[in-house]
Design an enzyme around this catalytic site. Structure first.
Site, mmCIF file in Angstrom:
data_model
loop_
_atom_site.group_PDB
_atom_site.id
_atom_site.type_symbol
_atom_site.label_atom_id
_atom_site.label_comp_id
_atom_site.label_asym_id
_atom_site.label_seq_id
_atom_site.Cartn_x
_atom_site.Cartn_y
_atom_site.Cartn_z
ATOM 1 N N GLY A 80 23.372 -47.561 -35.581
ATOM 2 C CA GLY A 80 23.892 -48.007 -34.294
ATOM 3 C C GLY A 80 23.535 -49.453 -33.978
ATOM 4 O O GLY A 80 24.357 -50.204 -33.451
ATOM 5 N N THR A 81 22.326 -49.857 -34.312
ATOM 6 C CA THR A 81 21.903 -51.227 -34.017
ATOM 7 C C THR A 81 22.779 -52.222 -34.755
ATOM 8 O O THR A 81 23.254 -53.206 -34.189
ATOM 9 C CB THR A 81 20.419 -51.419 -34.425
ATOM 10 O OG1 THR A 81 19.635 -50.496 -33.666
ATOM 11 C CG2 THR A 81 19.938 -52.838 -34.165
ATOM 12 N N ASN A 152 21.083 -44.251 -22.909
ATOM 13 C CA ASN A 152 20.155 -43.505 -23.764
ATOM 14 C C ASN A 152 18.926 -42.995 -23.018
ATOM 15 O O ASN A 152 18.273 -42.069 -23.475
ATOM 16 C CB ASN A 152 19.718 -44.362 -24.956
ATOM 17 C CG ASN A 152 19.352 -45.772 -24.571
ATOM 18 O OD1 ASN A 152 20.170 -46.509 -24.034
ATOM 19 N ND2 ASN A 152 18.116 -46.140 -24.822
ATOM 20 N N GLN A 182 25.052 -42.668 -27.776
ATOM 21 C CA GLN A 182 24.546 -41.459 -27.106
ATOM 22 C C GLN A 182 25.691 -40.559 -26.650
ATOM 23 O O GLN A 182 25.518 -39.344 -26.512
ATOM 24 C CB GLN A 182 23.686 -41.833 -25.896
ATOM 25 C CG GLN A 182 22.373 -42.487 -26.247
ATOM 26 C CD GLN A 182 21.384 -41.537 -26.914
ATOM 27 O OE1 GLN A 182 21.460 -40.319 -26.777
ATOM 28 N NE2 GLN A 182 20.448 -42.090 -27.659
ATOM 29 N N HIS A 204 22.408 -40.359 -36.700
ATOM 30 C CA HIS A 204 21.216 -39.531 -36.417
ATOM 31 C C HIS A 204 21.168 -39.015 -34.990
ATOM 32 O O HIS A 204 20.260 -38.269 -34.633
ATOM 33 C CB HIS A 204 19.925 -40.261 -36.800
ATOM 34 C CG HIS A 204 19.530 -41.419 -35.936
ATOM 35 N ND1 HIS A 204 18.423 -41.381 -35.123
ATOM 36 C CD2 HIS A 204 20.067 -42.646 -35.770
ATOM 37 C CE1 HIS A 204 18.301 -42.560 -34.499
ATOM 38 N NE2 HIS A 204 19.290 -43.337 -34.881
ATOM 39 N N THR A 240 26.658 -52.519 -50.771
ATOM 40 C CA THR A 240 27.007 -51.207 -51.312
ATOM 41 C C THR A 240 26.843 -50.154 -50.232
ATOM 42 O O THR A 240 25.793 -50.082 -49.583
ATOM 43 C CB THR A 240 26.096 -50.877 -52.514
ATOM 44 O OG1 THR A 240 26.263 -51.906 -53.485
ATOM 45 C CG2 THR A 240 26.457 -49.526 -53.125
ATOM 46 N N CYS A 328 12.046 -46.524 -28.894
ATOM 47 C CA CYS A 328 11.534 -47.762 -29.473
ATOM 48 C C CYS A 328 10.599 -48.479 -28.513
ATOM 49 O O CYS A 328 9.741 -49.231 -28.939
ATOM 50 C CB CYS A 328 12.684 -48.676 -29.877
ATOM 51 S SG CYS A 328 13.913 -48.825 -28.603
HETATM 52 N N1 PLP Z 1 22.525 -47.665 -28.808
HETATM 53 C C1 PLP Z 1 22.025 -46.621 -28.146
HETATM 54 C C2 PLP Z 1 22.619 -46.252 -26.829
HETATM 55 C C3 PLP Z 1 20.973 -45.878 -28.684
HETATM 56 O O1 PLP Z 1 20.479 -44.841 -28.009
HETATM 57 C C4 PLP Z 1 20.440 -46.267 -29.936
HETATM 58 C C5 PLP Z 1 19.277 -45.550 -30.505
HETATM 59 O O2 PLP Z 1 18.423 -45.054 -29.810
HETATM 60 C C6 PLP Z 1 21.013 -47.355 -30.596
HETATM 61 C C7 PLP Z 1 22.051 -48.028 -30.011
HETATM 62 C C8 PLP Z 1 20.502 -47.785 -31.928
HETATM 63 O O3 PLP Z 1 20.943 -46.920 -32.923
HETATM 64 P P1 PLP Z 1 20.149 -46.816 -34.324
HETATM 65 O O4 PLP Z 1 18.874 -46.107 -34.027
HETATM 66 O O5 PLP Z 1 21.068 -46.024 -35.194
HETATM 67 O O6 PLP Z 1 19.954 -48.197 -34.805
#
Ligand code: PLP
Length: 388
Positions: A80-81, A152, A182, A204, A240, A328
């Protein structure tokens, strides 16, 4: 469901699904061949490579279908990041201008936007965008507006269709990105239809493995790559591909979407029982924002006169796993930027607790929290009083 942790035989009550939800058996089964016998590089030419490439194509088709997109619009990422970063930096590189996001975005959006000198829109007490603050920021200089679908920490859902209408009217050149990381498990993201140009998801959060995700990039959306090299993902994300992860993500997404309507009802009922039980047994507890505006899975509360780090410690001693804010930032000494943006006092922010439910959550998990939490809060307050 009480789950066994890999490093002990002890059953735990896992209420941190918004941080990571367990990998679904169907996803694990789908990915195993690509970690064992089918190890080809999907960019190659021989049979093993073609098998891997075919698996990616099929997963792309499936993800596209579940996300309401065309296969060519799905870019696989490392989570996601990365999807959020690609949306912000990729758009602003392709079309320099201003980026706008909300004050409650995940750090993966807010930090890129701030690093580019973008604008941050305030939210109201419930964590919803203040439309009257968004409108004056929208003009022809805006290249990207990024508003998450569901938060989140609190689960609060934004009215993306209203926001899209404002963006189309006042900043017609801008792309609209939504972080649906989310939301996907609880809302029909395919329903967004043409509302958003860019949509991020992460495996995940819905039963796939960590470290794999996707960004939907509508065909007309101009996006510059962040990772360049081999030209994979139609040049939008070189490197890859994580074949096993992508296959597992698609299998998890399919199972999640197939069961979503039923699960939303089941989980909402469990979440409401949990919240009602806590609110009526723990004095000085407060639910952050109206429940009916949130995703079904998140119970977010603040407790007066306690520190959530100590509460998490007592919960974990009773085998209940939860979190205080975004995972985090758990452990950081600053209260979460989300709660601060909602105008919660620092004192309440320090006493926040997120209990997030998921597909393995059962009545027994809720019973366990209701049996332990009121006493844990009381103990913490008593010990604080004794110290004072
Ligand atoms: N965006 C939201 C709303 C999230 O809750 C999260 C992860 O907690 C992320 C982005 C980041 O995703 P990833 O953990 O797959 O990098």
């Amino acid at each position: 469901m009480s789950r066994d942790t890999p490093d002990s035989d002890k059953a735990v009550h896992y209420l941190d699904h918004a941080a990571s939800t367990p990998v679904r058996p169907v996803a694990l089964e789908a990915m195993l061949p690509y970690l064992t016998t089918q190890y080809g590089n999907p960019s190659g030419a021989h049979r093993l490579a073609r098998t891997a490439n075919k698996a990616i194509d099929e997963s792309r088709e499936l993800m596209a279908d579940l996300l309401g997109a065309q296969p060519g619009e799905v870019v696989f990422t490392g989570g996601g990041t990365e999807a959020d970063n690609l949306a912000v930096f990729g758009t602003l590189t392709a079309r320099p201008g201003r980026a706008v996001c909300s004050a409650v975005e995940h750090h993966a959006v807010i930090e890129p936007v701030e690093s580019l000198g973008g604008s941050v829109i305030p939210v109201d007490h419930d964590g919803r965008i203040r439309f009257e603050a968004l409108e004056p920021l929208l003009d022809d200089d805006v290249s990207l507006v990024s508003i998450m679908l569901a938060n989140n920490e609190t689960g609060m859902i934004q009215s993306l269709d209203v926001i899209a209408g404002m963006v189309r009217e006042h900043a017609p050149q801008a792309l609209l990105h939504t972080d649906a990381v989310q939301a996907f498990s609880w809302l029909d993201v395919a329903d967004l239809g043409q509302v958003a140009d860019l949509v991020s998801v992460s495996a995940h959060k819905f039963g796939g493995p960590q470290g794999v995700g996707a960004l939907v990039v509508r065909n007309s959306a101009a996006l510059a790559a962040r990772a360049v090299g081999g030209g994979q993902e139609r040049g939008r994300r070189s490197g890859t591909q994580n074949v096993a992860g992508i296959v597992a993500m698609a299998a998890a997404a399919q199972e999640m979407v197939n069961s979503r309507d039923v699960e939303v009802k089941r989980i909402r009922a469990l979440r409401d029982r949990l919240l009602d039980g806590i609110l009526c047994t723990v004095p000085g507890s407060l639910e952050t924002g109206p429940r009916d505006l949130k995703t079904a899975n998140i119970a977010h509360l603040c407790f007066e006169d306690i520190e959530s780090e100590s509460l998490l410690f007592l919960l974990e001693k009773a085998d209940i796993y939860a979190s205080a804010a975004a995972s985090c930032s758990s452990g950081a000494m600053e209260p979460s930027h989300v709660l601060a943006a909602m105008g919660l006092s620092r004192q309440l922010g320090f006493g926040s607790l997120r209990l997030s439910l998921g597909y393995t959550t059962s009545e027994a998990d809720i019973d366990a929290v209701l049996a332990v939490l009121p006493d844990a809060v009381k103990r913490l307050r008593d010990s604080e009083e004794n110290r004072g």
